[in-house]
Design a protein around this motif. Sequence first.
Motif, PDB file in Angstrom:
ATOM      1  N   THR A  74       0.854  -1.182   0.000  1.00 61.60           N
ATOM      2  CA  THR A  74       0.000   0.000   0.000  1.00 61.60           C
ATOM      3  C   THR A  74       0.887   1.228   0.000  1.00 61.60           C
ATOM      4  OG1 THR A  74      -1.676  -1.177   1.251  1.00 61.60           O
ATOM      5  CG2 THR A  74      -1.845   1.189   1.205  1.00 61.60           C
ATOM      6  N   LEU A  75       0.734   2.083  -0.983  1.00 64.35           N
ATOM      7  CA  LEU A  75       1.509   3.306  -1.099  1.00 64.35           C
ATOM      8  C   LEU A  75       0.599   4.507  -0.857  1.00 64.35           C
ATOM      9  CD1 LEU A  75       3.400   2.407  -4.394  1.00 64.35           C
ATOM     10  CD2 LEU A  75       4.279   2.255  -2.072  1.00 64.35           C
ATOM     11  N   PRO A  76       1.113   5.547  -0.242  1.00 65.03           N
ATOM     12  CA  PRO A  76       0.277   6.736  -0.046  1.00 65.03           C
ATOM     13  C   PRO A  76       0.040   7.453  -1.368  1.00 65.03           C
ATOM     14  CG  PRO A  76       2.500   7.170   0.703  1.00 65.03           C
ATOM     15  CD  PRO A  76       2.447   5.721   0.320  1.00 65.03           C
ATOM     16  N   GLU A  77      -1.021   8.245  -1.399  1.00 67.15           N
ATOM     17  CA  GLU A  77      -1.270   9.045  -2.589  1.00 67.15           C
ATOM     18  C   GLU A  77      -0.168  10.078  -2.737  1.00 67.15           C
ATOM     19  OE1 GLU A  77      -5.119  10.776  -2.188  1.00 67.15           O
ATOM     20  OE2 GLU A  77      -6.145   8.986  -2.874  1.00 67.15           O
ATOM     21  N   SER A  78       0.053  10.529  -3.955  1.00 64.00           N
ATOM     22  CA  SER A  78       1.096  11.533  -4.166  1.00 64.00           C
ATOM     23  C   SER A  78       0.678  12.866  -3.541  1.00 64.00           C
ATOM     24  CB  SER A  78       1.352  11.710  -5.665  1.00 64.00           C
ATOM     25  OG  SER A  78       0.240  12.319  -6.280  1.00 64.00           O
ATOM     26  N   PHE A  79       1.670  13.715  -3.293  1.00 57.14           N
ATOM     27  CA  PHE A  79       1.391  15.019  -2.689  1.00 57.14           C
ATOM     28  C   PHE A  79       0.447  15.829  -3.573  1.00 57.14           C
ATOM     29  CE2 PHE A  79       2.416  19.544  -2.367  1.00 57.14           C
ATOM     30  CZ  PHE A  79       2.054  19.754  -1.045  1.00 57.14           C
ATOM     31  N   TRP A  80       0.652  15.764  -4.876  1.00 59.92           N
ATOM     32  CA  TRP A  80      -0.182  16.533  -5.799  1.00 59.92           C
ATOM     33  C   TRP A  80      -1.643  16.079  -5.729  1.00 59.92           C
ATOM     34  CZ3 TRP A  80      -0.428  20.921  -8.060  1.00 59.92           C
ATOM     35  CH2 TRP A  80      -1.303  21.120  -9.108  1.00 59.92           C
ATOM     36  N   GLN A  81      -1.890  14.779  -5.670  1.00 65.34           N
ATOM     37  CA  GLN A  81      -3.268  14.277  -5.582  1.00 65.34           C
ATOM     38  C   GLN A  81      -3.922  14.704  -4.271  1.00 65.34           C
ATOM     39  OE1 GLN A  81      -2.538  10.096  -6.089  1.00 65.34           O
ATOM     40  NE2 GLN A  81      -3.241  10.122  -8.221  1.00 65.34           N
ATOM     41  N   ARG A  82      -3.176  14.643  -3.170  1.00 68.42           N
ATOM     42  CA  ARG A  82      -3.735  15.074  -1.892  1.00 68.42           C
ATOM     43  C   ARG A  82      -4.029  16.567  -1.895  1.00 68.42           C
ATOM     44  NH1 ARG A  82       0.311  13.100   2.455  1.00 68.42           N
ATOM     45  NH2 ARG A  82       1.688  13.537   0.741  1.00 68.42           N
ATOM     46  N   PHE A  83      -3.153  17.364  -2.526  1.00 67.57           N
ATOM     47  CA  PHE A  83      -3.367  18.806  -2.578  1.00 67.57           C
ATOM     48  C   PHE A  83      -4.579  19.160  -3.431  1.00 67.57           C
ATOM     49  CE2 PHE A  83      -2.596  22.934  -4.606  1.00 67.57           C
ATOM     50  CZ  PHE A  83      -2.590  23.729  -3.468  1.00 67.57           C
ATOM     51  N   VAL A  84      -4.696  18.517  -4.585  1.00 73.91           N
ATOM     52  CA  VAL A  84      -5.816  18.812  -5.491  1.00 73.91           C
ATOM     53  C   VAL A  84      -7.145  18.383  -4.876  1.00 73.91           C
ATOM     54  CG1 VAL A  84      -6.837  18.156  -7.713  1.00 73.91           C
ATOM     55  CG2 VAL A  84      -4.450  18.805  -7.597  1.00 73.91           C
ATOM     56  N   ASN A  85      -7.172  17.267  -4.181  1.00 77.18           N
ATOM     57  CA  ASN A  85      -8.418  16.781  -3.595  1.00 77.18           C
ATOM     58  C   ASN A  85      -8.796  17.488  -2.305  1.00 77.18           C
ATOM     59  OD1 ASN A  85      -8.754  14.950  -5.636  1.00 77.18           O
ATOM     60  ND2 ASN A  85      -7.704  13.306  -4.554  1.00 77.18           N
ATOM     61  N   GLY A  86      -7.873  18.162  -1.654  1.00 80.22           N
ATOM     62  CA  GLY A  86      -8.164  18.780  -0.363  1.00 80.22           C
ATOM     63  C   GLY A  86      -8.096  20.293  -0.386  1.00 80.22           C
ATOM     64  N   PRO A  87      -6.932  20.855  -0.046  1.00 80.87           N
ATOM     65  CA  PRO A  87      -6.822  22.309   0.125  1.00 80.87           C
ATOM     66  C   PRO A  87      -7.094  23.115  -1.146  1.00 80.87           C
ATOM     67  CG  PRO A  87      -4.933  21.203   1.077  1.00 80.87           C
ATOM     68  CD  PRO A  87      -5.720  20.166   0.350  1.00 80.87           C
ATOM     69  N   ALA A  88      -6.727  22.602  -2.303  1.00 77.43           N
ATOM     70  CA  ALA A  88      -6.917  23.378  -3.526  1.00 77.43           C
ATOM     71  C   ALA A  88      -8.388  23.647  -3.790  1.00 77.43           C
ATOM     72  CB  ALA A  88      -6.291  22.655  -4.717  1.00 77.43           C
ATOM     73  N   VAL A  89      -9.226  22.682  -3.508  1.00 77.59           N
ATOM     74  CA  VAL A  89     -10.665  22.849  -3.728  1.00 77.59           C
ATOM     75  C   VAL A  89     -11.226  23.883  -2.759  1.00 77.59           C
ATOM     76  CG1 VAL A  89     -12.883  21.643  -3.665  1.00 77.59           C
ATOM     77  CG2 VAL A  89     -10.905  20.534  -4.650  1.00 77.59           C
ATOM     78  N   MET A  90     -10.694  23.913  -1.544  1.00 79.65           N
ATOM     79  CA  MET A  90     -11.184  24.864  -0.544  1.00 79.65           C
ATOM     80  C   MET A  90     -10.700  26.286  -0.820  1.00 79.65           C
ATOM     81  SD  MET A  90     -13.051  23.071   1.405  1.00 79.65           S
ATOM     82  CE  MET A  90     -13.295  24.121   2.797  1.00 79.65           C
ATOM     83  N   VAL A  91      -9.515  26.448  -1.378  1.00 78.71           N
ATOM     84  CA  VAL A  91      -8.916  27.766  -1.585  1.00 78.71           C
ATOM     85  C   VAL A  91      -9.396  28.412  -2.876  1.00 78.71           C
ATOM     86  CG1 VAL A  91      -6.686  28.905  -2.011  1.00 78.71           C
ATOM     87  CG2 VAL A  91      -6.913  27.260  -0.173  1.00 78.71           C
ATOM     88  N   LEU A  92      -9.822  27.624  -3.835  1.00 76.20           N
ATOM     89  CA  LEU A  92     -10.180  28.149  -5.150  1.00 76.20           C
ATOM     90  C   LEU A  92     -11.220  29.276  -5.111  1.00 76.20           C
ATOM     91  CD1 LEU A  92      -9.594  27.806  -8.161  1.00 76.20           C
ATOM     92  CD2 LEU A  92     -11.473  26.191  -8.247  1.00 76.20           C
ATOM     93  N   PRO A  93     -12.329  29.172  -4.392  1.00 81.34           N
ATOM     94  CA  PRO A  93     -13.291  30.293  -4.380  1.00 81.34           C
ATOM     95  C   PRO A  93     -12.711  31.569  -3.775  1.00 81.34           C
ATOM     96  CG  PRO A  93     -14.287  28.333  -3.435  1.00 81.34           C
ATOM     97  CD  PRO A  93     -12.854  28.022  -3.667  1.00 81.34           C
TER      98      PRO A  93
END
Length: 136
Positions: A74-93
């Motif tokens: 089991t490998l963790p998700e990449s940093f980019w995937q975690r960023f796009v799915n989490g903080p980026a969605v919240m900061v965009l508006p």
Amino acid sequence: ANSTPLSHLFAMAKAGNVSKVMLRGSVVSYLHSMKSGSPQSQRWSQTTLPSKNSSILNELMSTLIQSGCDDITTLPESFWQRFVNGPAVMVLPFAYLAALYWMMRRLQKEQLGDGNDDDSFTIKTTTHNTTFDDVA
């Protein structure tokens, strides 16, 4: 790796043809043999798990373990995937509103005739007395 449906992974796992599995987020990569019992013809394939169904993952893991596949990573998700799915969605508006505010402020300064980029909103006016000679 070839992209395959989830049913292909289940069929290969039930037949005992899967020798190695790597799970990264919802993407499962697996090494399977093309023909039963011949280790020379193995290839990597890849499939995607449904995002909202954890019972499929439990069923897949139990099927793999029962069929003899003991190399499951089991490998963790990449940093980019975690960023796009989490903080980026919240900061965009908020980023959109900040850019809109900045554009509107610049337009207002241009209309007022103040070309400076300072933060003060002072209106520079000149006093001019209109006389009867100016009008006539």
